[in-house]
Design a protein around this motif. Structure first.
Motif, PDB file in Angstrom:
ATOM      1  N   GLY A 151      96.829   6.005 -71.918  1.00 45.10           N
ATOM      2  CA  GLY A 151      97.443   5.027 -72.605  1.00 45.10           C
ATOM      3  C   GLY A 151      98.716   4.590 -71.983  1.00 45.10           C
ATOM      4  O   GLY A 151      99.223   5.057 -70.852  1.00 45.10           O
ATOM      5  N   GLU A 152      99.415   3.542 -72.665  1.00 39.62           N
ATOM      6  CA  GLU A 152     100.656   3.061 -71.918  1.00 39.62           C
ATOM      7  C   GLU A 152     101.322   2.126 -73.080  1.00 39.62           C
ATOM      8  O   GLU A 152     100.566   1.690 -74.171  1.00 39.62           O
ATOM      9  CB  GLU A 152     100.641   2.191 -70.620  1.00 39.62           C
ATOM     10  CG  GLU A 152      99.846   1.055 -70.615  1.00 39.62           C
ATOM     11  CD  GLU A 152      99.884   0.310 -69.405  1.00 39.62           C
ATOM     12  OE1 GLU A 152     100.537   0.672 -68.259  1.00 39.62           O
ATOM     13  OE2 GLU A 152      99.173  -0.618 -69.275  1.00 39.62           O
ATOM     14  N   GLY A 153     102.538   1.532 -72.949  1.00 38.07           N
ATOM     15  CA  GLY A 153     103.202   0.648 -73.890  1.00 38.07           C
ATOM     16  C   GLY A 153     102.412  -0.565 -74.284  1.00 38.07           C
ATOM     17  O   GLY A 153     102.414  -0.906 -75.099  1.00 38.07           O
ATOM     18  N   SER A 154     102.303  -1.097 -73.323  1.00 37.67           N
ATOM     19  CA  SER A 154     101.604  -2.547 -73.188  1.00 37.67           C
ATOM     20  C   SER A 154     100.390  -2.684 -72.140  1.00 37.67           C
ATOM     21  O   SER A 154     100.635  -2.420 -71.079  1.00 37.67           O
ATOM     22  CB  SER A 154     102.544  -3.764 -72.940  1.00 37.67           C
ATOM     23  OG  SER A 154     101.950  -4.780 -73.030  1.00 37.67           O
ATOM     24  N   TYR A 155      99.145  -2.876 -72.771  1.00 34.63           N
ATOM     25  CA  TYR A 155      98.136  -3.126 -71.913  1.00 34.63           C
ATOM     26  C   TYR A 155      97.769  -4.480 -71.767  1.00 34.63           C
ATOM     27  O   TYR A 155      97.418  -4.950 -72.960  1.00 34.63           O
ATOM     28  CB  TYR A 155      96.959  -2.099 -72.577  1.00 34.63           C
ATOM     29  CG  TYR A 155      95.834  -2.097 -71.694  1.00 34.63           C
ATOM     30  CD1 TYR A 155      95.683  -1.036 -70.431  1.00 34.63           C
ATOM     31  CD2 TYR A 155      94.655  -2.959 -71.644  1.00 34.63           C
ATOM     32  CE1 TYR A 155      94.745  -0.976 -69.356  1.00 34.63           C
ATOM     33  CE2 TYR A 155      93.461  -2.793 -70.555  1.00 34.63           C
ATOM     34  CZ  TYR A 155      93.568  -1.639 -69.623  1.00 34.63           C
ATOM     35  OH  TYR A 155      92.769  -1.639 -68.726  1.00 34.63           O
ATOM     36  N   ASP A 156      97.721  -5.098 -70.739  1.00 34.29           N
ATOM     37  CA  ASP A 156      97.422  -6.388 -70.753  1.00 34.29           C
ATOM     38  C   ASP A 156      96.660  -6.792 -69.259  1.00 34.29           C
ATOM     39  O   ASP A 156      96.167  -5.749 -68.792  1.00 34.29           O
ATOM     40  CB  ASP A 156      98.846  -7.356 -70.590  1.00 34.29           C
ATOM     41  CG  ASP A 156      99.813  -6.922 -69.566  1.00 34.29           C
ATOM     42  OD1 ASP A 156      99.408  -6.167 -68.731  1.00 34.29           O
ATOM     43  OD2 ASP A 156     101.200  -6.765 -69.788  1.00 34.29           O
ATOM     44  N   GLY A 157      96.595  -8.208 -68.941  1.00 36.43           N
ATOM     45  CA  GLY A 157      95.827  -8.613 -67.971  1.00 36.43           C
ATOM     46  C   GLY A 157      96.161  -7.777 -66.382  1.00 36.43           C
ATOM     47  O   GLY A 157      95.408  -7.800 -65.493  1.00 36.43           O
TER      48      GLY A 157
END
Length: 375
Positions: free
Chosen positions: A293-299
């Motif tokens: 995981g991570e804080g913000s998973y985006d493109g």
């Protein structure tokens, strides 16, 4: 049936580090599946939390306290990590992060940005302390920097001498680069026998429109009129050191990447290097399921970030992997994950998730454990 579960998240930047995030996910999983064996293997990419990740993930590691000069010129308490010998590195390795010695987080909340005067002297002092201990290899994380000094402060702490046209030492920070005229590296400490590996995912050159000043200077408080001055100072430094300012990563950490290249260090993508050093492949191969995981998973998260690397390792081992993120953007490709959990959705809002990250990470761990089922 009991299973082995590897918790391998990155930090949730600005909210919680990778090590406490992994622990919270593990606690939540255990609430639902108490018989499973939880292996905490927090990851990092060279930024804030790199030292904590290694200290948690590598058995036999030791935290080594040190007092150094912070980016504002006042003493700060920092820590580097001593890794035990391995077959690949028969002597000891030191892990040092810039974030905890010269990073922007040390400037307060909100940060008291010092675009012209923040420096990397404390980072160099910590490296010097590790070398004085006798380590044979250095692993350096250079994310979360507060300065644009080209690594001059770091190199000064390691024995270099930068002077102006009159032969006087230059001031700390980018302000000093405006007057730098000479570089004396005769006193620079040599590289350790096992070399210096620098963890960085930044590929920017030192100078120009994609360089350290133009791209990252404004994040550190540089006003539009300051950027040209910062770039000119870095150019002056580049003319004095034997490294190519066009090299990928030279612009990382306000040009600290360039300073490290001039010392003889090797820059590597952070996530892959950390995975190798903490033994991710072997841990995943022995697991029944992996959570990352991570804080913000985006493109953009597939481009060398921790979750994408962990997913690739798990896929190669034919082990299912789940994803936890503070938020999962609509454009994110989650097709390679067996299950996902968004803290924003669980908590009802991003602010709620960030306010009590441990609670919602535990909840995410419990939800993923339930989804894993009675296997």
């Amino acid at each position: 049936m009991a299973h082995t579960v590897v918790m391998a998240p990155d930090s949730f930047k600005g909210t919680i580090g990778a090590a406490p995030a992994a622990a919270a996910l593990g606690a939540g999983w255990t609430r639902v599946r108490g018989a499973d064996d939880i292996r905490l293997l927090p990851m990092a990419d060279g930024g804030e939390g790199t030292v904590d990740a290694f200290a948690t993930a590598v058995r036999g590691s030791r935290r080594m306290p040190v007092t150094v000069t912070g980016p504002e010129g006042v003493p700060v308490e920092a820590t580097w990590v001593l890794l035990p010998p391995t077959p690949d590195a028969p002597q000891e390795t030191a892990v040092v992060e810039l974030a905890g010695t010269s990073g922007i987080e040390l400037l307060g909340t909100p940060p008291r940005l010092r675009a012209l005067d923040a420096h990397t002297r404390g980072f160099g002092e910590t490296i010097a302390a590790a070398l004085a201990h006798g380590v044979s290899r250095l692993v350096l994380g250079i994310g979360s920097s507060s300065s644009t000094d080209g690594g001059a402060g770091m190199l000064t702490a390691l024995g270099a001498r930068f002077t102006d046209a009159a032969g006087s030492p230059i001031a700390d920070g980018a302000r000093g680069l405006a007057t730098v005229a000479h570089a004396d590296l005769s006193g620079l400490v040599p590289l350790p026998p096992g070399g210096v590996t620098v963890l960085s995912d930044v590929t920017n050159p030192l100078l120009g429109p994609r360089g350290a000043a133009a791209v990252f200077g404004p994040q550190k408080g540089a006003r539009p009129g300051d950027v040209a001055m910062l770039d000119a100072g870095l150019a002056r430094l580049a003319g004095l050191l034997d490294a190519d300012p066009r090299s990928a990563g030279a612009g990382a950490a306000g040009g600290t990447g360039f300073g490290l290249l001039a010392w003889g260090a090797r820059l590597m993508p952070g996530a892959a290097a950390v995975a190798e050093l903490v033994g991710l492949d072997a841990a995943v191969a022995a697991a029944s399921v992996v959570v990352t995981g991570e804080g913000s998973y985006d493109g953009q998260s597939a481009a060398g970030k921790v979750p994408a690397h962990v997913r690739a390792v798990a896929a190669a081992a034919n082990v299912p992997v789940s994803l936890v993120a503070g938020r999962i953007a609509p454009d994110a490709d989650t097709s390679g994950f067996a299950a996902t959990a968004s803290l924003t959705e669980l908590a009802g809002s991003g602010d709620a998730a960030m306010t009590d990250a441990v609670r919602w990470l535990e909840e995410a761990g419990a939800r993923l454990a339930a989804a894993f089922g009675n296997r």
